[in-house]
Design an enzyme around this catalytic site. Structure first.
Site, PDB file in Angstrom:
ATOM      1  N   ASN A   1       0.804  -1.221   0.000  1.00  0.00           N
ATOM      2  CA  ASN A   1       0.000   0.000   0.000  1.00  0.00           C
ATOM      3  C   ASN A   1       0.838   1.272   0.000  1.00  0.00           C
ATOM      4  O   ASN A   1       0.298   2.367  -0.158  1.00  0.00           O
ATOM      5  CB  ASN A   1      -0.965   0.002   1.190  1.00  0.00           C
TER       6      ASN A   1
ATOM      7  N   CYS B   1     -10.754  -5.309  -4.993  1.00  0.00           N
ATOM      8  CA  CYS B   1     -11.489  -6.148  -4.037  1.00  0.00           C
ATOM      9  C   CYS B   1     -12.964  -5.769  -3.988  1.00  0.00           C
ATOM     10  O   CYS B   1     -13.316  -4.600  -4.085  1.00  0.00           O
ATOM     11  CB  CYS B   1     -10.908  -5.992  -2.631  1.00  0.00           C
TER      12      CYS B   1
ATOM     13  N   ILE C   1     -15.084   1.049   8.571  1.00  0.00           N
ATOM     14  CA  ILE C   1     -14.441   1.657   7.395  1.00  0.00           C
ATOM     15  C   ILE C   1     -15.147   1.255   6.101  1.00  0.00           C
ATOM     16  O   ILE C   1     -15.508   2.101   5.289  1.00  0.00           O
ATOM     17  CB  ILE C   1     -12.946   1.259   7.322  1.00  0.00           C
TER      18      ILE C   1
END
Length: 419
Positions: free
Chosen positions: A23, A117, A329
């Site tokens: 990331n 995803c 989230i």
């Protein structure tokens, strides 16, 4: 299609070397578009998403060469295309991060709406609103974001309605070459954002406040290439630590960053683990004890990371006691729960909360990976399940974990890749 075949493995033990952070690597590779001279990045993990990023840069005309296990060199001398096509973007949401750099340096960008995803909507509106405030003209049609600007982007005061790592990164890169000062308020504070900012500073950008919720960027006219090393992957680190805790083992993660994992380490200590850290290593010792149940609520950094939620579902499934895990989230991020239930886990979902009643043992089963972190949780579960566990659709796993079966084997795990 590849699968992972996992047998019950006993307590994990030994050292595992942590790879560079996916990331952090993805936005840093995209930042190569901003550099007028060669840009050399090291500690880049060998992953499907990294390969996709390199392919995307080549598609734009950049020269991308890989050397050794972890080095990438990017030259933009011949970059002459400004479209990130659907064929590449559909497999990786992070492709949206090419938008800011292309627009800032070349004044135009066509980027397909992203894929990746299947864990919720994750809209790109925050990216687009921020760029529009900096003077970009943007329209979305035929599945593409089409962005243009006459001359340079203009510095702007941007308040983000919600915390977004990707939008913070995109605007950070765009603002680095903008005319004037940009202030991003309610910015994401994740270590990967700080790593990108440090990389941009090494390229000549003027950035203050990365790692806080207010970032100031004084635009410069050009950026140059540099040599930069990607930070360690805190989620890979956390995944191995949870695997050691669940198997009641003792491992040491080398080339890790303890400071980026404080919320996770605190929860592992609550679960009964003994944690020792150095500058670049973390040791976990369960001393043969069963973990204790721990309640989790995912929040933006520096809180508990959503990317560690699935792994802690497994820990709680085998822990002593009952725990709740609340996901704030992303919606739709409990797709691993039905798969873990197939292995005997006692779990129930109520909205965005999973209630988990710990049991002594899981049973091996054929299970299916649904997203990157869910797939890691299934591998961890397989290490402690009676019998054989087969994890299907592990292309999700290959997007974010480098040589995972080899690393588990090095710790005593019985994990094999099969067709």
């Amino acid at each position: 299609m590849d699968k992972l075949k996992i047998e019950a493995s006993g307590a994990l033990a030994g050292d595992v070397v942590i790879s560079g952070a996916k990331n952090a690597a993805l936005p840093i590779l995209m930042a190569g578009v901003l550099a007028e001279t060669d840009f050399n990045v090291s500690n880049v993990p060998s992953l499907r998403d990294v390969n996709t990023s390199c392919e995307l840069l080549r598609c734009l005309g950049a020269e991308v060469t890989r050397s050794g296990d972890d080095k990438v060199c990017i030259s933009t001398t011949n970059l002459n295309e400004f479209c990130a096509p659907y064929e590449l973007v559909k497999t990786m949401r992070a492709s949206i991060l090419i938008l800011g750099p292309l627009l800032a340096r070349y004044g135009k960008a066509d980027v397909s709406l992203p894929g990746g995803c299947a864990i919720g909507a994750r809209p790109v509106n925050l990216h687009l609103q921020g760029l529009e405030q900096m003077g970009a003209k943007i329209e979305v049609k035929e599945g593409y974001i089409k962005a243009r600007v006459d001359g340079r982007l203009k510095g702007a005061h941007i308040f983000m309605d919600m915390i977004s790592v990707g939008a913070t990164e995109n605007l950070l890169m765009a603002a680095a070459l903008a005319d004037g000062e940009t202030v991003i308020e309610n910015a994401a504070r994740e270590p990967e954002v700080v790593d990108l900012a440090n990389c941009l500073i090494a390229m000549g950008a003027k950035i203050e406040g990365a790692g806080t919720d207010t970032v100031r960027i004084q635009g410069v006219e050009s950026l140059q290439g540099c040599d930069y090393q990607v930070m360690p992957d805190r989620i890979e680190t956390g995944s191995f630590l949870v695997a050691a805790a669940v198997t009641r083992g003792k491992i040491r993660c080398i080339k890790a960053d303890p400071k980026s994992l404080e919320a996770v380490l605190a929860k592992l200590e609550d679960a009964g683990a003994s944690i020792t850290t150095g500058d670049d290593w973390i040791e976990l010792d369960m001393q043969g004890q069963r973990p204790k149940a721990v309640n989790i609520k995912t929040v933006a950094y520096p809180g508990f990371p959503t990317d560690m939620q699935a792994q802690f579902c497994v820990l709680n499934a085998l822990a002593e006691g009952t725990a709740t895990i609340t996901e704030t989230i992303f919606e739709n991020r409990f797709m691993h729960v039905p798969e873990l239930s197939r292995m005997g886990a006692t779990m129930e979902l109520e909205g965005n909360t999973c209630i988990i009643h710990g049991i002594e043992k899981l049973n091996g089963a054929q299970v299916m990976a649904t997203d990157l972190r869910a797939s890691a949780s299934l591998v961890i579960a397989g290490l402690v399940a009676d019998g054989t566990t087969t994890v299907d659709r592990i292309y999700h796993l290959d997007r974010g974990y480098e040589h995972i079966e080899d690393k588990f084997k090095g710790l005593g795990g019985d994990v094999k890749r099969v067709k």
